[in-house]
Enzyme design. Structure first.
Site, PDB file in Angstrom:
ATOM      1  N   ARG A 338       0.768  -1.295  -0.110  1.00 57.42           N
ATOM      2  CA  ARG A 338       0.075   0.116   0.039  1.00 57.42           C
ATOM      3  C   ARG A 338       0.856   1.410  -0.046  1.00 57.42           C
ATOM      4  O   ARG A 338       0.302   2.443   0.493  1.00 57.42           O
ATOM      5  CB  ARG A 338      -1.102   0.083   1.175  1.00 57.42           C
ATOM      6  CG  ARG A 338      -2.016  -0.980   1.060  1.00 57.42           C
ATOM      7  CD  ARG A 338      -3.236  -0.772   2.091  1.00 57.42           C
ATOM      8  NE  ARG A 338      -4.271  -1.996   1.955  1.00 57.42           N
ATOM      9  CZ  ARG A 338      -4.329  -3.022   2.606  1.00 57.42           C
ATOM     10  NH1 ARG A 338      -3.182  -3.477   3.243  1.00 57.42           N
ATOM     11  NH2 ARG A 338      -5.365  -3.657   2.132  1.00 57.42           N
ATOM     12  N   GLU A 402      11.606  16.678 -25.220  1.00 58.70           N
ATOM     13  CA  GLU A 402      11.018  17.108 -24.217  1.00 58.70           C
ATOM     14  C   GLU A 402      11.681  18.218 -23.680  1.00 58.70           C
ATOM     15  O   GLU A 402      11.010  19.226 -23.030  1.00 58.70           O
ATOM     16  CB  GLU A 402      10.946  16.030 -23.205  1.00 58.70           C
ATOM     17  CG  GLU A 402       9.991  14.772 -23.363  1.00 58.70           C
ATOM     18  CD  GLU A 402       8.615  14.826 -23.127  1.00 58.70           C
ATOM     19  OE1 GLU A 402       8.398  16.177 -22.628  1.00 58.70           O
ATOM     20  OE2 GLU A 402       7.695  14.046 -23.353  1.00 58.70           O
ATOM     21  N   LYS A 443       9.612  21.828 -14.785  1.00 58.60           N
ATOM     22  CA  LYS A 443       8.556  20.772 -14.341  1.00 58.60           C
ATOM     23  C   LYS A 443       8.298  20.804 -13.008  1.00 58.60           C
ATOM     24  O   LYS A 443       7.037  20.792 -12.472  1.00 58.60           O
ATOM     25  CB  LYS A 443       9.016  19.391 -14.803  1.00 58.60           C
ATOM     26  CG  LYS A 443       8.053  18.278 -14.675  1.00 58.60           C
ATOM     27  CD  LYS A 443       8.007  17.070 -15.370  1.00 58.60           C
ATOM     28  CE  LYS A 443       6.861  16.290 -15.243  1.00 58.60           C
ATOM     29  NZ  LYS A 443       7.121  15.102 -15.889  1.00 58.60           N
ATOM     30  N   GLU A 453      -2.456  17.336 -11.618  1.00 60.50           N
ATOM     31  CA  GLU A 453      -2.977  17.675 -13.132  1.00 60.50           C
ATOM     32  C   GLU A 453      -4.312  18.037 -13.075  1.00 60.50           C
ATOM     33  O   GLU A 453      -5.127  17.463 -13.665  1.00 60.50           O
ATOM     34  CB  GLU A 453      -2.731  16.331 -13.933  1.00 60.50           C
ATOM     35  CG  GLU A 453      -2.693  16.777 -15.324  1.00 60.50           C
ATOM     36  CD  GLU A 453      -2.222  15.952 -16.338  1.00 60.50           C
ATOM     37  OE1 GLU A 453      -2.929  16.088 -17.499  1.00 60.50           O
ATOM     38  OE2 GLU A 453      -1.264  15.370 -16.242  1.00 60.50           O
ATOM     39  N   ASN A 461       1.576  18.388 -21.217  1.00 59.22           N
ATOM     40  CA  ASN A 461       1.234  17.464 -22.265  1.00 59.22           C
ATOM     41  C   ASN A 461       1.324  18.000 -23.711  1.00 59.22           C
ATOM     42  O   ASN A 461       0.853  17.473 -24.798  1.00 59.22           O
ATOM     43  CB  ASN A 461      -0.233  16.728 -21.935  1.00 59.22           C
ATOM     44  CG  ASN A 461      -0.456  16.174 -20.706  1.00 59.22           C
ATOM     45  OD1 ASN A 461       0.486  15.457 -20.324  1.00 59.22           O
ATOM     46  ND2 ASN A 461      -1.153  16.360 -19.795  1.00 59.22           N
ATOM     47  N   HIS A 464       1.434  15.739 -26.776  1.00 60.64           N
ATOM     48  CA  HIS A 464       1.493  14.244 -26.221  1.00 60.64           C
ATOM     49  C   HIS A 464      -0.098  13.851 -26.828  1.00 60.64           C
ATOM     50  O   HIS A 464      -0.082  12.594 -26.789  1.00 60.64           O
ATOM     51  CB  HIS A 464       1.258  14.203 -24.878  1.00 60.64           C
ATOM     52  CG  HIS A 464       2.826  14.486 -24.264  1.00 60.64           C
ATOM     53  ND1 HIS A 464       3.525  15.486 -24.375  1.00 60.64           N
ATOM     54  CD2 HIS A 464       3.569  13.520 -23.393  1.00 60.64           C
ATOM     55  CE1 HIS A 464       4.657  15.356 -23.913  1.00 60.64           C
ATOM     56  NE2 HIS A 464       4.896  14.088 -23.241  1.00 60.64           N
ATOM     57  N   HIS A 468       0.748  10.603 -28.364  1.00 60.95           N
ATOM     58  CA  HIS A 468       0.285   9.345 -27.882  1.00 60.95           C
ATOM     59  C   HIS A 468      -0.544   8.531 -28.821  1.00 60.95           C
ATOM     60  O   HIS A 468      -0.659   7.077 -28.979  1.00 60.95           O
ATOM     61  CB  HIS A 468      -0.371   9.408 -26.404  1.00 60.95           C
ATOM     62  CG  HIS A 468       0.442   9.712 -25.354  1.00 60.95           C
ATOM     63  ND1 HIS A 468      -0.264  10.216 -24.054  1.00 60.95           N
ATOM     64  CD2 HIS A 468       1.609   9.760 -25.220  1.00 60.95           C
ATOM     65  CE1 HIS A 468       0.840  10.295 -23.255  1.00 60.95           C
ATOM     66  NE2 HIS A 468       1.900   9.943 -23.860  1.00 60.95           N
ATOM     67  N   HIS A 483       8.909   7.652 -28.153  1.00 60.93           N
ATOM     68  CA  HIS A 483       7.864   8.366 -27.405  1.00 60.93           C
ATOM     69  C   HIS A 483       8.389   9.809 -27.787  1.00 60.93           C
ATOM     70  O   HIS A 483       7.763  10.553 -28.440  1.00 60.93           O
ATOM     71  CB  HIS A 483       7.998   8.266 -25.905  1.00 60.93           C
ATOM     72  CG  HIS A 483       7.282   9.084 -25.445  1.00 60.93           C
ATOM     73  ND1 HIS A 483       5.638   9.308 -25.259  1.00 60.93           N
ATOM     74  CD2 HIS A 483       7.576  10.270 -24.287  1.00 60.93           C
ATOM     75  CE1 HIS A 483       5.470  10.465 -24.336  1.00 60.93           C
ATOM     76  NE2 HIS A 483       6.410  10.885 -24.107  1.00 60.93           N
TER      77      HIS A 483
END
Length: 587
Positions: A338, A402, A443, A453, A461, A464, A468, A483
């Site tokens: 957890r 990026e 970032k 977000e 994004n 993206h 994607h 990517h």
């Protein structure tokens, strides 16, 4: 200038001999200085002078040293040279002062927050956090109108923000003493008692027992998330000293390394050697390389292996590799027991500037990319620039996409800098470290404002939603598209779409495409080998993107370079028409 000798000698030791209690404490310090850390207004200078007097030691204020050497105030140094210049010099000044032996040192409020400076203090000194409540700090700083804090329209808000960011880091000091209004003598007595207890627990200390000073990272970036705050270290030889850092971060913790078949032959050995040297028990798993490893099957394999290695909740998973390994390991850490801790050691440029920072973790589904996951922040990020020397040119260029993204979002000056200096970045010169640091700072600032977000983190994004969808349609076949290449095409598409919609000057879109092409990145869908999908296929793939809300497409569009914005409820028909034109243009 930073490395000049002390301009003013430390304040003199009192003429009277030390009393037996002070003598015993100084003897146990064995040459180590006492370093006071804390917020402005916490009393570091006033209490530091009195403590030095009580112990019969010299006193020095690091901020005063810096100001005297420059003949400028701290505020003037910041204004003229910037914070990065000041922090680097502050680190060197403190390293020199600490190396000069026993004394009491008062530091600036931001000194201990910097990872490199904190490492030097931990290794060679005894640190004391003078912790003060908000009301006490505000009452004190208002008495000093020269404080930069008071120049803000909302000084109370600034103070609360700094408390939230800094207190979790200050808590790493060796001792915590409450700084409250009242006679300093009472606080001095508390400090002496606390020092006696700490030094008795440490036992006899000799300089040979001092933990080795870790090689300085070229840059340290702090991600301010309150109790979940962490540091990003950027520089050489970080993998070789990862064990020491883990042992300091969590004494007694064990580690489980997750890496892939490409990275293991290069960096698994040095990492395991560093853990062995630090006496950290560890296990490992080596997974296949590639995007297809981010799936249910490998997630299960990783979790079962970590449990079989008897990793407990207080232990750490270490992600050694690129974005795939980082995302998968982070999701496992969020799920196992957890919630376990984990450390990111990104070995690609893309993962160093993007996926290792911010706590997004996850795996892919047949329905789309990163649709199963969690927000789970790392405890530490070690961006070893040495690992980029072995990166294939295509992977390096993909990571650079990026880096460009941060300039296009809200840093036009950085984009202009990249246009000029990209050859030096690709040559792995000093400019590479700067580019990584600026990207991480960008970032980190966004993540601190919007961790999960719900707002402007979506700006990250940019490119993206297109990218994607393209990755999904090539079935994540890295031979056809990786990517970063998808992001490069996506950013170029976002700017061309913005220009077509009258939102952005055509010159900006042309400039973005020209720069991406100059560094060898694709900018058109037709650049993807064997592309055959149509506009309807791309829009359908976009509809499964995690940024879709209630079926409406959300894009990051642009008004100019460095002026991106979140565009919600974008009409699917407008996007389909744009894609039709894009595909026809590539025929």
């Amino acid at each position: 200038m930073w490395d000049q000798a002390i301009v003013h000698p430390p304040e003199a030791t009192p003429a009277q001999p030390r009393d037996p209690r002070a003598q015993a404490i100084v003897s146990r310090l064995a040459g180590r200085p006492v370093v006071l850390v804390g917020m402005m207004g916490s009393g570091k200078t006033a209490i530091g002078k009195r403590l030095a007097q009580r112990l019969g030691l010299p006193f020095v204020d690091s901020d005063h040293e810096i100001e005297a050497a420059h003949r400028l105030t701290i505020a003037e140094i910041f204004a003229l040279h910037g914070e990065a210049y000041f922090r680097d010099g502050e680190r060197r000044v403190l390293a020199r002062l600490i190396g000069e032996g026993e004394r009491v040192i008062a530091t600036g409020g931001g000194a201990f927050i910097q990872p490199q400076t904190r490492g030097v203090i931990r290794a060679r000194a005894v640190s004391i956090w003078l912790k003060a409540e908000f009301e006490v700090l505000m009452r004190r700083v208002r008495k000093r109108p020269t404080r930069p804090l008071l120049h803000d329209p909302n000084p109370e808000g600034v103070m609360r923000r700094l408390i939230d960011e800094r207190y979790p880091v200050y808590a790493e000091a060796d001792l915590v003493i409450q700084s409250r209004d009242g006679p300093h003598e009472a606080i001095i007595e508390e400090i002496l008692a606390a020092l006696e207890g700490l030094l008795a627990k440490q036992g006899d200390f000799t300089p040979e027992m001092t933990a080795p000073v870790l090689p300085p990272a070229s840059t340290g970036v702090h991600v301010a998330l309150g109790a979940r705050a962490y540091d990003i270290l950027i520089g050489p030889a970080l993998i070789a000293h990862a064990g020491e850092r883990l042992a300091r971060l969590a004494p007694g913790a064990n580690a489980f390394i997750v890496t892939d078949a490409h990275v293991a032959p290069l960096w698994l050995g040095p990492l395991e050697a560093s853990l062995d040297a630090a006496r950290v028990r560890h296990g490992r798993i080596v997974l296949p390389a590639g995007e297809t490893t981010k799936d249910y099957a490998h997630f299960e394999e990783l979790c079962e292996a970590a449990l079989a290695a008897k990793m407990e909740r207080g232990d750490f998973l270490i992600a050694l590799g690129g974005g795939v390994i980082g995302d998968l390991t982070g999701f496992a850490a969020a799920s196992l027991r957890r919630g376990m801790g984990f450390i990111q050691i990104p070995t690609t440029l893309l993962s160093q500037v993007d996926s290792s920072v911010g706590g997004k973790t996850g795996i892919n589904s047949r329905q789309g990319k990163n649709l199963i996951g969690a927000f789970h922040q790392p405890a530490l990020v070690l961006a070893d620039t040495d690992s980029l020397a072995t990166l294939p040119p295509r992977e390096f260029a993909a990571g650079y996409a990026e880096v460009v993204k941060y300039g296009l979002i809200d840093r036009p000056d950085f984009f202009a800098w990249l246009e000029k200096h990209w050859p030096a970045v690709f040559a792995r010169g000093p400019e590479l470290g700067h580019a990584i640091a600026v990207s991480c700072e960008s970032k980190a600032a966004v993540v601190a404002r919007d961790e999960t977000e719900q707002g402007d983190r979506a700006l990250l994004n940019l490119g993206h939603t297109f990218g994607h969808a393209l990755e999904k349609l090539v079935a994540y076949d890295s031979a056809r598209l990786v990517h970063g290449e998808g992001v490069a095409i996506g950013m170029a598409c976002a700017f061309r779409y913005s220009s077509r919609a009258g939102l952005c000057p055509a010159e900006a879109a042309e400039r973005v495409e020209a720069h991406l092409r100059a560094v060898g990145l694709p900018t058109r869908i037709s650049d993807i080998a064997g592309w055959s999908a149509g506009a309807d296929d791309i829009v359908a793939a976009m509809a499964q993107d995690k940024k879709v809300q209630r079926g409406a497409l959300t894009f990051i569009l642009a008004r100019d370079i460095g002026a991106s914005f979140i565009a919600k409820n974008v009409e699917a028909e407008a996007v389909r028409a744009f894609l039709d034109d894009e595909l026809r243009a590539g025929v």
